[in-house]
Design a protein around this motif. Structure first.
Motif, PDB file in Angstrom:
ATOM      1  N   SER A 182     -33.533  -6.284  31.938  1.00  0.00           N
ATOM      2  CA  SER A 182     -33.244  -7.439  31.103  1.00  0.00           C
ATOM      3  C   SER A 182     -32.073  -7.173  30.161  1.00  0.00           C
ATOM      4  O   SER A 182     -31.932  -6.088  29.602  1.00  0.00           O
ATOM      5  CB  SER A 182     -34.480  -7.827  30.294  1.00  0.00           C
ATOM      6  N   ASN A 183     -31.206  -8.154  30.043  1.00  0.00           N
ATOM      7  CA  ASN A 183     -30.061  -8.141  29.127  1.00  0.00           C
ATOM      8  C   ASN A 183     -29.026  -7.061  29.439  1.00  0.00           C
ATOM      9  O   ASN A 183     -28.192  -6.753  28.598  1.00  0.00           O
ATOM     10  CB  ASN A 183     -30.521  -8.008  27.676  1.00  0.00           C
ATOM     11  N   ASN A 184     -29.064  -6.469  30.616  1.00  0.00           N
ATOM     12  CA  ASN A 184     -28.088  -5.441  31.002  1.00  0.00           C
ATOM     13  C   ASN A 184     -27.998  -4.324  29.963  1.00  0.00           C
ATOM     14  O   ASN A 184     -26.919  -3.870  29.606  1.00  0.00           O
ATOM     15  CB  ASN A 184     -26.707  -6.057  31.224  1.00  0.00           C
ATOM     16  N   VAL A 185     -29.137  -3.881  29.457  1.00  0.00           N
ATOM     17  CA  VAL A 185     -29.189  -2.881  28.393  1.00  0.00           C
ATOM     18  C   VAL A 185     -29.592  -1.525  28.967  1.00  0.00           C
ATOM     19  O   VAL A 185     -30.509  -1.422  29.773  1.00  0.00           O
ATOM     20  CB  VAL A 185     -30.190  -3.313  27.294  1.00  0.00           C
ATOM     21  N   TYR A 186     -28.864  -0.496  28.516  1.00  0.00           N
ATOM     22  CA  TYR A 186     -29.154   0.887  28.883  1.00  0.00           C
ATOM     23  C   TYR A 186     -29.870   1.566  27.721  1.00  0.00           C
ATOM     24  O   TYR A 186     -29.734   1.160  26.576  1.00  0.00           O
ATOM     25  CB  TYR A 186     -27.858   1.661  29.141  1.00  0.00           C
ATOM     26  N   ILE A 187     -30.592   2.658  28.016  1.00  0.00           N
ATOM     27  CA  ILE A 187     -31.197   3.466  26.969  1.00  0.00           C
ATOM     28  C   ILE A 187     -30.453   4.799  26.881  1.00  0.00           C
ATOM     29  O   ILE A 187     -30.028   5.348  27.901  1.00  0.00           O
ATOM     30  CB  ILE A 187     -32.705   3.713  27.217  1.00  0.00           C
ATOM     31  N   VAL A 188     -30.253   5.268  25.656  1.00  0.00           N
ATOM     32  CA  VAL A 188     -29.863   6.658  25.423  1.00  0.00           C
ATOM     33  C   VAL A 188     -31.159   7.323  24.995  1.00  0.00           C
ATOM     34  O   VAL A 188     -31.635   7.138  23.881  1.00  0.00           O
ATOM     35  CB  VAL A 188     -28.762   6.781  24.347  1.00  0.00           C
ATOM     36  N   ASP A 189     -31.754   8.025  25.918  1.00  0.00           N
ATOM     37  CA  ASP A 189     -33.121   8.533  25.804  1.00  0.00           C
ATOM     38  C   ASP A 189     -33.128   9.956  25.251  1.00  0.00           C
ATOM     39  O   ASP A 189     -32.529  10.846  25.841  1.00  0.00           O
ATOM     40  CB  ASP A 189     -33.745   8.504  27.204  1.00  0.00           C
ATOM     41  N   PRO A 190     -33.807  10.197  24.128  1.00  0.00           N
ATOM     42  CA  PRO A 190     -33.861  11.557  23.589  1.00  0.00           C
ATOM     43  C   PRO A 190     -34.556  12.544  24.518  1.00  0.00           C
ATOM     44  O   PRO A 190     -34.405  13.753  24.350  1.00  0.00           O
ATOM     45  CB  PRO A 190     -34.624  11.404  22.274  1.00  0.00           C
ATOM     46  N   ASN A 191     -35.282  12.050  25.511  1.00  0.00           N
ATOM     47  CA  ASN A 191     -35.888  12.941  26.506  1.00  0.00           C
ATOM     48  C   ASN A 191     -34.904  13.336  27.595  1.00  0.00           C
ATOM     49  O   ASN A 191     -35.236  14.135  28.471  1.00  0.00           O
ATOM     50  CB  ASN A 191     -37.105  12.271  27.139  1.00  0.00           C
ATOM     51  N   ASN A 192     -33.683  12.770  27.551  1.00  0.00           N
ATOM     52  CA  ASN A 192     -32.704  13.023  28.605  1.00  0.00           C
ATOM     53  C   ASN A 192     -31.354  13.479  28.071  1.00  0.00           C
ATOM     54  O   ASN A 192     -30.562  14.032  28.824  1.00  0.00           O
ATOM     55  CB  ASN A 192     -32.522  11.748  29.445  1.00  0.00           C
ATOM     56  N   THR A 193     -31.067  13.249  26.799  1.00  0.00           N
ATOM     57  CA  THR A 193     -29.749  13.578  26.266  1.00  0.00           C
ATOM     58  C   THR A 193     -29.806  13.700  24.744  1.00  0.00           C
ATOM     59  O   THR A 193     -30.807  13.358  24.126  1.00  0.00           O
ATOM     60  CB  THR A 193     -28.735  12.498  26.693  1.00  0.00           C
ATOM     61  N   ASN A 194     -28.723  14.156  24.145  1.00  0.00           N
ATOM     62  CA  ASN A 194     -28.647  14.306  22.696  1.00  0.00           C
ATOM     63  C   ASN A 194     -28.219  12.984  22.070  1.00  0.00           C
ATOM     64  O   ASN A 194     -27.041  12.638  22.061  1.00  0.00           O
ATOM     65  CB  ASN A 194     -27.679  15.423  22.320  1.00  0.00           C
ATOM     66  N   VAL A 195     -29.160  12.240  21.552  1.00  0.00           N
ATOM     67  CA  VAL A 195     -28.905  10.902  21.027  1.00  0.00           C
ATOM     68  C   VAL A 195     -27.953  10.945  19.836  1.00  0.00           C
ATOM     69  O   VAL A 195     -27.070  10.097  19.723  1.00  0.00           O
ATOM     70  CB  VAL A 195     -30.228  10.212  20.640  1.00  0.00           C
ATOM     71  N   ASP A 196     -28.098  11.921  18.948  1.00  0.00           N
ATOM     72  CA  ASP A 196     -27.261  11.974  17.748  1.00  0.00           C
ATOM     73  C   ASP A 196     -25.781  12.065  18.090  1.00  0.00           C
ATOM     74  O   ASP A 196     -24.955  11.377  17.497  1.00  0.00           O
ATOM     75  CB  ASP A 196     -27.652  13.152  16.855  1.00  0.00           C
ATOM     76  N   TYR A 197     -25.414  12.908  19.031  1.00  0.00           N
ATOM     77  CA  TYR A 197     -24.002  13.063  19.403  1.00  0.00           C
ATOM     78  C   TYR A 197     -23.467  11.801  20.064  1.00  0.00           C
ATOM     79  O   TYR A 197     -22.360  11.353  19.761  1.00  0.00           O
ATOM     80  CB  TYR A 197     -23.806  14.260  20.345  1.00  0.00           C
ATOM     81  N   ILE A 198     -24.233  11.227  20.955  1.00  0.00           N
ATOM     82  CA  ILE A 198     -23.767  10.014  21.626  1.00  0.00           C
ATOM     83  C   ILE A 198     -23.671   8.859  20.643  1.00  0.00           C
ATOM     84  O   ILE A 198     -22.714   8.090  20.675  1.00  0.00           O
ATOM     85  CB  ILE A 198     -24.663   9.678  22.837  1.00  0.00           C
ATOM     86  N   TYR A 199     -24.626   8.747  19.733  1.00  0.00           N
ATOM     87  CA  TYR A 199     -24.574   7.685  18.725  1.00  0.00           C
ATOM     88  C   TYR A 199     -23.293   7.794  17.896  1.00  0.00           C
ATOM     89  O   TYR A 199     -22.587   6.805  17.694  1.00  0.00           O
ATOM     90  CB  TYR A 199     -25.796   7.746  17.813  1.00  0.00           C
ATOM     91  N   SER A 200     -22.977   8.995  17.430  1.00  0.00           N
ATOM     92  CA  SER A 200     -21.762   9.200  16.637  1.00  0.00           C
ATOM     93  C   SER A 200     -20.519   8.820  17.416  1.00  0.00           C
ATOM     94  O   SER A 200     -19.609   8.167  16.897  1.00  0.00           O
ATOM     95  CB  SER A 200     -21.658  10.666  16.198  1.00  0.00           C
ATOM     96  N   MET A 201     -20.464   9.217  18.680  1.00  0.00           N
ATOM     97  CA  MET A 201     -19.303   8.906  19.506  1.00  0.00           C
ATOM     98  C   MET A 201     -19.188   7.409  19.761  1.00  0.00           C
ATOM     99  O   MET A 201     -18.100   6.826  19.652  1.00  0.00           O
ATOM    100  CB  MET A 201     -19.364   9.663  20.825  1.00  0.00           C
ATOM    101  N   LEU A 202     -20.287   6.760  20.088  1.00  0.00           N
ATOM    102  CA  LEU A 202     -20.249   5.325  20.349  1.00  0.00           C
ATOM    103  C   LEU A 202     -19.872   4.539  19.093  1.00  0.00           C
ATOM    104  O   LEU A 202     -19.102   3.585  19.152  1.00  0.00           O
ATOM    105  CB  LEU A 202     -21.596   4.843  20.895  1.00  0.00           C
ATOM    106  N   LEU A 203     -20.401   4.959  17.958  1.00  0.00           N
ATOM    107  CA  LEU A 203     -20.082   4.287  16.703  1.00  0.00           C
ATOM    108  C   LEU A 203     -18.599   4.461  16.357  1.00  0.00           C
ATOM    109  O   LEU A 203     -17.936   3.502  15.956  1.00  0.00           O
ATOM    110  CB  LEU A 203     -20.962   4.834  15.586  1.00  0.00           C
ATOM    111  N   ALA A 204     -18.064   5.666  16.542  1.00  0.00           N
ATOM    112  CA  ALA A 204     -16.643   5.907  16.288  1.00  0.00           C
ATOM    113  C   ALA A 204     -15.769   5.076  17.228  1.00  0.00           C
ATOM    114  O   ALA A 204     -14.762   4.496  16.817  1.00  0.00           O
ATOM    115  CB  ALA A 204     -16.322   7.393  16.446  1.00  0.00           C
TER     116      ALA A 204
END
Length: 94
Positions: free
Chosen positions: A36-58
């Motif tokens: 639904s809504n073409n939404v992806y998850i950045v899953d803490p069980n699969n990747t480092n959410v903090d680093y990806i969040y910072s990069m996406l926000l920048a």
């Protein structure tokens, strides 16, 4: 990037993307159930959410394009009804 949603107790992010022309971007190589809504998850069980969040926000702030890798071997396992079983982003590149 079209939308970045954060703040869930489980620590995951939900992200949706558009091309520079404004078209929705959607790939689902693992055939995850929630689409639904073409939404992806950045899953803490699969990747480092903090680093990806910072990069996406920048990238969003600087209006820079972003490339992501959608995991072909993993659907989201976090987030109960919002993130579970969504296509999972494994890494991002700006």
């Amino acid at each position: 990037m079209d939308q970045l949603t954060a703040g869930y107790k489980e620590g995951y992010l939900l992200v949706s993307f558009e091309t520079q022309g404004g078209n929705a971007v959607w790939v689902n190589p693992k055939n995850c159930a929630r689409t639904s809504n073409n939404v992806y998850i950045v899953d803490p069980n699969n990747t480092n959410v903090d680093y990806i969040y910072s990069m996406l926000l920048a990238a969003k702030t600087a209006n820079k394009p972003v490339s992501v890798a959608v995991d072909a071997n993993h659907c989201g396992t976090s987030g109960f009804e919002y993130g579970s079983s969504r296509p999972s982003i494994a890494r991002a590149k700006m």
